[in-house]
Each structure stands twice: as structure tokens, then as C-alpha cells.
Scaffold this active site. Structure first.
Site, mmCIF file in Angstrom:
data_model
loop_
_atom_site.group_PDB
_atom_site.id
_atom_site.type_symbol
_atom_site.label_atom_id
_atom_site.label_comp_id
_atom_site.label_asym_id
_atom_site.label_seq_id
_atom_site.Cartn_x
_atom_site.Cartn_y
_atom_site.Cartn_z
ATOM 1 N N LYS A 288 0.859 -1.247 0.092
ATOM 2 C CA LYS A 288 0.080 -0.134 0.077
ATOM 3 C C LYS A 288 1.001 1.258 0.186
ATOM 4 O O LYS A 288 1.818 1.426 0.722
ATOM 5 C CB LYS A 288 -1.073 0.007 1.170
ATOM 6 C CG LYS A 288 -2.087 0.883 1.192
ATOM 7 C CD LYS A 288 -3.077 0.455 2.133
ATOM 8 C CE LYS A 288 -4.290 1.389 2.074
ATOM 9 N NZ LYS A 288 -5.557 0.976 2.959
ATOM 10 N N GLU A 367 -20.340 -4.855 9.306
ATOM 11 C CA GLU A 367 -21.346 -3.884 10.022
ATOM 12 C C GLU A 367 -22.409 -4.932 10.464
ATOM 13 O O GLU A 367 -22.820 -4.474 11.487
ATOM 14 C CB GLU A 367 -21.611 -2.773 8.992
ATOM 15 C CG GLU A 367 -20.913 -1.730 8.693
ATOM 16 C CD GLU A 367 -19.835 -2.130 7.686
ATOM 17 O OE1 GLU A 367 -19.961 -3.301 6.906
ATOM 18 O OE2 GLU A 367 -18.854 -1.396 7.170
ATOM 19 N N ARG A 395 -25.845 -1.016 5.971
ATOM 20 C CA ARG A 395 -25.981 -2.599 6.149
ATOM 21 C C ARG A 395 -26.459 -3.412 7.411
ATOM 22 O O ARG A 395 -26.869 -4.546 6.831
ATOM 23 C CB ARG A 395 -24.311 -3.011 6.068
ATOM 24 C CG ARG A 395 -23.449 -2.516 4.868
ATOM 25 C CD ARG A 395 -23.363 -3.361 4.052
ATOM 26 N NE ARG A 395 -23.211 -3.022 2.642
ATOM 27 C CZ ARG A 395 -21.955 -3.081 1.874
ATOM 28 N NH1 ARG A 395 -20.864 -4.019 2.386
ATOM 29 N NH2 ARG A 395 -21.964 -2.825 0.546
HETATM 30 C C1 LIG Z 1 -19.331 -1.340 4.005
HETATM 31 C C2 LIG Z 1 -18.110 -0.635 4.077
HETATM 32 N N1 LIG Z 1 -17.588 -0.543 5.597
HETATM 33 C C3 LIG Z 1 -16.455 0.581 5.474
HETATM 34 C C4 LIG Z 1 -16.041 1.040 4.299
HETATM 35 C C5 LIG Z 1 -14.774 2.111 4.605
HETATM 36 N N2 LIG Z 1 -13.655 1.746 3.535
HETATM 37 C C6 LIG Z 1 -13.251 2.196 2.578
HETATM 38 S S1 LIG Z 1 -11.865 1.337 2.019
HETATM 39 C C7 LIG Z 1 -11.702 0.246 3.542
HETATM 40 C C8 LIG Z 1 -10.517 -0.421 3.432
HETATM 41 C C9 LIG Z 1 -10.580 -1.617 2.450
HETATM 42 O O1 LIG Z 1 -9.386 -2.393 2.458
HETATM 43 P P1 LIG Z 1 -8.992 -3.223 1.113
HETATM 44 O O2 LIG Z 1 -10.193 -3.862 0.652
HETATM 45 O O3 LIG Z 1 -7.855 -4.230 1.944
HETATM 46 O O4 LIG Z 1 -8.356 -2.034 0.320
HETATM 47 P P2 LIG Z 1 -7.077 -1.413 0.252
HETATM 48 O O5 LIG Z 1 -7.442 -0.028 0.620
HETATM 49 O O6 LIG Z 1 -6.117 -1.913 1.509
HETATM 50 O O7 LIG Z 1 -6.443 -1.583 -1.080
HETATM 51 C C10 LIG Z 1 -12.878 0.584 4.434
HETATM 52 C C11 LIG Z 1 -13.017 0.065 5.832
HETATM 53 C C12 LIG Z 1 -16.604 0.884 3.021
HETATM 54 N N3 LIG Z 1 -16.018 1.431 2.102
HETATM 55 N N4 LIG Z 1 -17.497 0.120 2.968
#
Ligand SMILES: Cc1ncc(C[n+]2csc(CCOP(=O)(O)OP(=O)(O)O)c2C)c(N)n1
Length: 639
Positions: A288, A367, A395
Site C-alpha cells: 500500500k 457492519e 448494512r
Molecule cells: C461497507 C463498508 N464499510 C467500510 C468502508 C470504509 N472503507 C473504505 S476502504 C476500506 C478498507 C479496504 O481495505 P482493502 O479492501 O484491503 O483495500 P485497500 O485500501 O487496502 O487496497 C474501508 C474499511 C466501506 N467502504 N464500506
């Protein structure tokens, strides 16, 4: 693509993914570095998901070289990491408008491009959506590839596992690319994360990274090293994998692959594409923030950065005050537990976690689980606080009804980002919660007028015998003094903040301050408006609302929520069922549409939610008041 691109930037010559196919590996490397420059430059100015995007530059290039979008369907999970995808799919010229009003969305959006096969913003949707496309393809007898790209964070979400469950059951031809960087926004938590960690940090994988490079370059595309899953007979797969988790779910497993090596990625993706048997999970390891040292060093901060010039000042945000309140309450009450579905940073919970690590529980991007988990804690006499953004709480709708409210369990919902959130746009606006919560029996729904009232409401919620939701906006507070002692706010009691006999403005939460200001502005027109801070959308302060309505005969409600089923409709209902006659009621709130992205303040003004617009609305809604003013002015003028 025009020839002679050597003269300028390669990126400037990429108008669609087909233009990528002619590039050499050296040129692709150059392109990756140009993309990174563009990402850092635009995202530093406009804000956005920098680290996630820097991590998938090579993966995106490889995907668009091996697959043929729009024929093949590339489905991004969350969609926050699709900036390179946007740059390569005809949106390069508009990229500088990213997240600005009228500009490109920060997520995938089907209205924006035929290459955005599925709109996203919330996590864990890609596998289900992609499987839908796969089944449609197979039923229709079509032939195209479907690829879902999901992060290790999003893979913790229940729906991702539900999707995998059906994929494995059907055995359909679907490629799932697991983009594993070990990070959600914070480090990914959970048993699945541990499993991935085992693979990433396994000594055999680290040694094999080089080996695989050797093997891959030595062997032709069809070599058996990359042929997947159950068909693999060489020792390489076993060498990479400490577990067969995905195979047990019915997937062929490939990987892990170095996600910053375009050549290796292309070989793996081509094998996955040509495999055409069971579903494939391709495990790609990325870093990342890759290629930009500050982001590599602090991927948590650079997950989502604010736009340049966003001044946080010294006034604490509502999220800060929430966390400070939790810390104080946790000190006093050993049974208080804070639950966060993968948002400890956004909810500012690090100060609480530092002192009470065992009572701040990150449950992953889950959630629904978070809410039912809270219900279990509550049954055993604990005081669970679910710290959650309004948009993500959507959700958990049935969990709130069925698992919490139906059993009248005193769970606290601390709902951050209630109202317009700004640059993240349609997928993230917290504008439905008042409607979908107020309708649920047993649930108390409150919204504070400022950060001081927030702390008292949270305190009150932790003492409540019933479930209680407290919703607050994404912003700094009003800068009011924070009381040192918490006090109980009587449930269902609002407060009259300003007297006035011409009209009553009854506001909730973030709209109380602009309503007060509007009342001051109205005095210039000779209108005296009463202002009520409703505090609760449920139970409503019947007595107070009926009293001011009876007196002024004109009521305007104001809320930062959609009008349908919102606070205004509750007040209108109350008045309709009362004995009062001749009351004119009007409601200010958001229309029946999805609210686009843009700065919070301009969106509020656009939708009539700032003081000027509220005052203008009152004048327009009650022309009799205006006439009264004109007459008053006239008689004043005429002496
Ligand atoms: C249902 C939901 N909960 C929380 C989020 C907030 N959120 C956005 S990106 C993220 C992390 C995603 O991590 P990952 O899938 O590993 O992607 P990365 O950014 O590490 O590439 C979160 C928790 C969201 N977008 N949707």
C-alpha cells in the site's frame, strides 16, 4: 495510439486500454511511474485514496493488457482504488476534476464510463456482483471474462464470503484477484488476515518469489507452475501455500504473485484467463502506498487524505469529542465496550484503544456482525457502543431491528458522518439514517446541536435502558466550551433556544446552528422566529412542538437528511394528529435523489441547508409574513 510518444509522456497517449497492448515492458514501467506522479499530484490537491491507488498501478495495467474491457468485465471492490483504471480508460483529461463538484467520482460509477462495470463505494460487493454477471453470461450463452478485484480488507466482509460460498457451489468460471496488502484502512484484522499473513511472511514464499521469477521467465506461458489448483502437480504450489483454504471453498488457488511486477502479473492473469475450468483465486501481494515514500511509511494516514488547504484548525471534530467521551466513560465503567467495523481511525478511537485495547474491538468490515455482536454483549450486561458511519450502518438494518430493537437491548449507536459528507459523494452521504432509524420501535434517536451536547447525549445513551442512536456530522464542532461534568439529557425533551411569535423553526442536530442564524437574519425583515432544538427525532418533544406551533401557527422543520420519512414528516404527523387547527407546516431537507460529491458547504447551500437559504425559504414559504413585513415597512416609511 499515435506513434512518436517517445517525445512526450506515455500516459498522454493512452486513450483507452487497447493502447496499452503495444507497449514494451520497459515502457510499461515508465508508464507506471508517470501514473504514480499523476496520482500524487492530483490526490494531494483534491484529496482522496492515495495509498490504495499507488498500490495497484501495476495490477491495473496488467489487468487492462490481459483482459479486454469493456467486453470483459473488471469489477473493483469498494472502487476507491480505481484511479489508475480511470486514467487508462479515457478519463485522463478529466482526472484533475477528481472528487470535485461536477467532476470525476472517487469511486467506480456506471454513469461515468462503460469500463466501470459496477458502481461501488461500500466494501465487499465485487464477488457477488461479478458472480451475477458470470451466471448471466452462462445463461445467455455469451463468452467474456469476469474478474473481481477485492482487497484483503474487503474480503473480511460477510458478503464477500457469502459470494465465495455460492461461487464455490456453482463452480462457475470467475476470476477473483485478491489484492493483499495486509491493510484495510488500519491493519486488516481477523482470522483470514492471519492466514494471508502466514502466506505473505512464509519463508518459503519469500524464497519462492525469486524462484518463481526464474521459472516464469524460463518457461512458456502454458507452464504448469501457473496452472492452477487441483491440477497442479509440481511442488511449487505446495511450496507457496501453508493452507488450502480457498481450494476447500471450490476455488483453484494461484499465487502469491508479486503485485508490482507487471510481467509476472500478466503471466498469472493470462493463465487465469485461459484456465476456463473452476473459479480461480489469484493471490496478488502489493504494498500500500507503493512508490511514494511518505505513503509507504504511513499507509494509514495516506489511505484517504484531505484536499489541500483543508484547515482542521484547533477546534475538535465531532469524532474527536466522541472518542474523548468514550475514553472518560470507559475509565468510569469497566463494562463499556466500543466496537468498530474497520474504522478505528475515522472514529478517532486510537486514544481509547491505547488505554483500553481489550475494550476497543475492530471486527473487520462487518457492519452486520458488529451490531449483532453488540446485542450479545448487551445481553450479558455490558454497554456496547457501535461506532459507525451513517452510510455503513445501512448494512445493518435488519440487525438493528431484529437483533437489537425487537429485544429492546440497550445498545448505543454512535453514528458519525450523519448528513452530507462531501467529496466521497453518493455512496457515502449519511442522509438516510433519520428515516430508517426513526421508524423502528424501541429505538431512541437523537442528534446534538453542538459538540458539548454530543458528549452529554453519548453519556445519556450509555445510561439508557433502551437502544439509543446518536447521530452527528462530519465536521469540526462549533467551538463551544465542553462541560467537565457529563449530565443526563431527559429523553424526548427538546429546548426552546429563541422566542418568536411569527414562525417556529424546529431543527435537529447540525441544522440547529444555521436555524438560529437564519432567525437572526429574519429579524432584518421584521420577522421574529422561534427556534427549537428538537434533540430527538424519537421520541419527539410533543409538548414543546405543539406549544410553539399553536402560538406561531407556522412551523418550518430543518434536517440534514432526506425528507422522505425524515424528521419533518414526524413533526408533520404529530401536528396532523393533534387538536391544533390552521397550522402551516413546511419542511427543509434533502430531496428524493442521491446527492453527488462536492464540498460540504456548497452542497448544503445548494440544498437549502444553510442560514441564508433557510431564511429565504421562510420568507418564500409564508408570503403572508412577507406582506406583513412590507406593510410594516410601508407604514414606517410613510411615518
Ligand atoms: C461497507 C463498508 N464499510 C467500510 C468502508 C470504509 N472503507 C473504505 S476502504 C476500506 C478498507 C479496504 O481495505 P482493502 O479492501 O484491503 O483495500 P485497500 O485500501 O487496502 O487496497 C474501508 C474499511 C466501506 N467502504 N464500506
Amino acid at each position: 495510439m499515435e506513434s512518436g510518444w517517445e517525445m512526450g509522456k506515455i500516459l498522454d497517449q493512452i486513450d483507452n486500454p487497447a493502447d496499452l497492448k503495444e507497449l514494451t515492458q520497459a515502457e510499461l514501467k515508465q508508464l507506471a511511474s508517470e501514473i504514480r506522479e499523476e496520482l500524487v499530484s492530483v490526490v494531494s490537491a483534491n484529496g482522496g485514496h492515495l495509498a490504495s491507488n499507488l498500490g495497484v498501478v501495476e495490477l491495473t495495467i496488467a489487468l487492462h493488457r490481459i483482459f479486454e474491457s469493456p467486453k470483459d468485465k473488471i469489477v473493483w471492490d469498494v472502487g476507491h482504488q480505481a484511479y489508475t483504471h480511470k486514467l487508462l480508460t479515457g478519463r485522463r483529461d478529466r482526472f484533475s476534476t477528481l472528487r470535485q463538484f461536477g467532476g470525476l467520482s472517487g469511486f467506480t460509477d456506471r454513469n461515468e464510463s462503460e469500463h466501470d462495470h459496477f458502481g461501488a463505494g461500500h466494501a465487499s460487493t465485487s464477488i457477488s456482483a461479478a458472480l451475477g454477471m458470470v451466471v448471466a453470461r452462462d445463461l445467455a450463452g455469451d463468452d467474456y471474462e469476469v474478474v473481481a478485484i477485492i482487497g484483503d480488507g474487503a474480503a473480511t466482509g460477510g458478503m464477500a464470503l457469502e459470494g465465495m460460498n455460492q461461487v464455490g457451489h456453482l463452480g462457475s468460471r470467475l476470476i477473483v484477484v485478491l489484492n493483499d496488502n495486509g491493510m484495510s484502512i488500519s491493519p486488516t484484522v481477523g482470522a483470514l488476515a492471519k492466514l494471508l499473513g502466514k502466506i505473505r511472511f512464509d519463508d518459503r514464499y519469500r524464497r519462492a518469489k525469486d524462484t518463481s521469477k526464474r521459472i516464469v521467465t524460463r518457461l512458456p506461458l502454458g507452464n504448469r507452475v501457473w496452472s492452477a489448483g487441483k491440477q497442479v502437480e509440481t511442488g511449487v504450489k505446495g511450496m507457496f501455500m501453508p493452507t488450502t483454504f480457498w481450494e476447500e471453498l471450490g476455488f483453484a488457488y494461484m499465487g502469491p504473485v508479486d503485485g508490482h511486477n507487471i510481467h509476472e502479473l500478466e503471466m498469472a492473469l493470462a493463465h487465469a484467463r485461459d484456465y476456463r475450468r473452476e473459479p480461480i483465486l489469484l493471490h496478488v501481494v502489493t504494498t500500500k502506498g507503493k512508490g511514494y515514500l511518505p505513503a509507504e511509511g504511513d499507509a494509514v494516514y495516506f489511505h484517504g487524505i484531505p484536499a489541500q488547504g483543508t484547515d482542521n484548525g484547533t477546534i475538535p471534530t465531532y469524532s474527536d469529542v466522541f472518542a474523548q467521551t468514550m475514553l472518560r466513560l470507559a475509565r468510569d465503567n469497566p463494562r463499556l465496550v466500543v466496537i468498530t467495523p474497520a474504522m478505528p481511525e475515522g472514529n478517532c478511537l486510537s486514544i481509547v484503544a491505547a488505554e483500553f485495547p481489550e475494550r476497543v474491538l475492530d471486527v473487520g468490515i462487518c457492519e452486520q456482525h458488529a451490531v449483532t455482536f453488540a446485542a450479545g454483549l448487551s445481553i450479558q450486561g455490558f454497554v456496547p457502543v457501535v461506532a459507525i458511519y451513517s452510510t455503513f450502518l445501512q448494512r445493518s438494518f435488519d440487525q438493528i431491528i431484529h437483533d437489537v430493537c425487537l429485544q429492546d437491548l440497550p445498545v448505543v449507536f454512535a453514528i458519525d458522518r450523519g448528513g452530507i459528507v462531501g467529496d466521497d459523494g453518493k455512496t457515502h452521504q449519511g442522509v438516510f439514517d433519520i428515516s430508517y432509524l426513526t421508524m423502528i420501535p424501541n429505538l431512541i434517536v437523537a442528534a446534538p446541536k453542538d459538540e458539548d451536547e454530543l458528549q452529554h447525549m453519548l453519556y445519556t445513551a450509555t445510561k439508557s435502558k433502551h437502544p439509543m442512536a446518536v447521530r452527528y456530522p462530519r465536521s469540526t464542532g462549533l467551538g463551544v466550551k465542553l462541560d467537565t461534568e457529563f449530565c443526563l439529557i431527559p429523553i424526548g425533551r427538546g429546548e426552546l433556544l429563541r422566542e418568536g411569535q411569527d414562525v417556529a423553526i424546529v431543527a435537529i442536530g447540525s441544522m440547529v446552528a444555521p436555524a438560529l442564524e437564519a432567525a437572526r437574519e429574519l429579524t432584518v425583515s421584521g420577522i421574529e422566529a422561534a427556534v427549537v432544538n428538537a434533540r430527538f427525532t424519537k421520541p419527539l418533544d410533543r409538548e414543546l412542538i405543539l406549544e410553539v406551533a399553536g402560538r406561531t401557527k407556522r412551523v418550518v422543520t430543518v434536517e440534514e437528511n432526506i425528507l422522505n420519512g425524515g424528521f419533518g414528516s414526524s413533526v408533520a404527523n404529530l401536528l396532523q394528529r393533534s387538536d391544533l387547527n390552521d397550522i402551516q407546516v413546511r419542511s427543509i431537507g434533502l430531496p428524493d435523489e442521491f446527492i453527488e460529491h462536492g464540498p460540504q458547504s456548497s452542497l448544503r447551500s445548494r440544498y437549502g441547508l444553510d442560514s441564508e437559504e433557510i431564511a429565504r425559504y421562510v420568507l418564500a414559504a409564508f408570503p403572508d409574513l412577507d406582506r406583513a413585513k412590507t406593510t410594516a415597512e410601508y407604514s414606517e416609511l410613510s411615518g
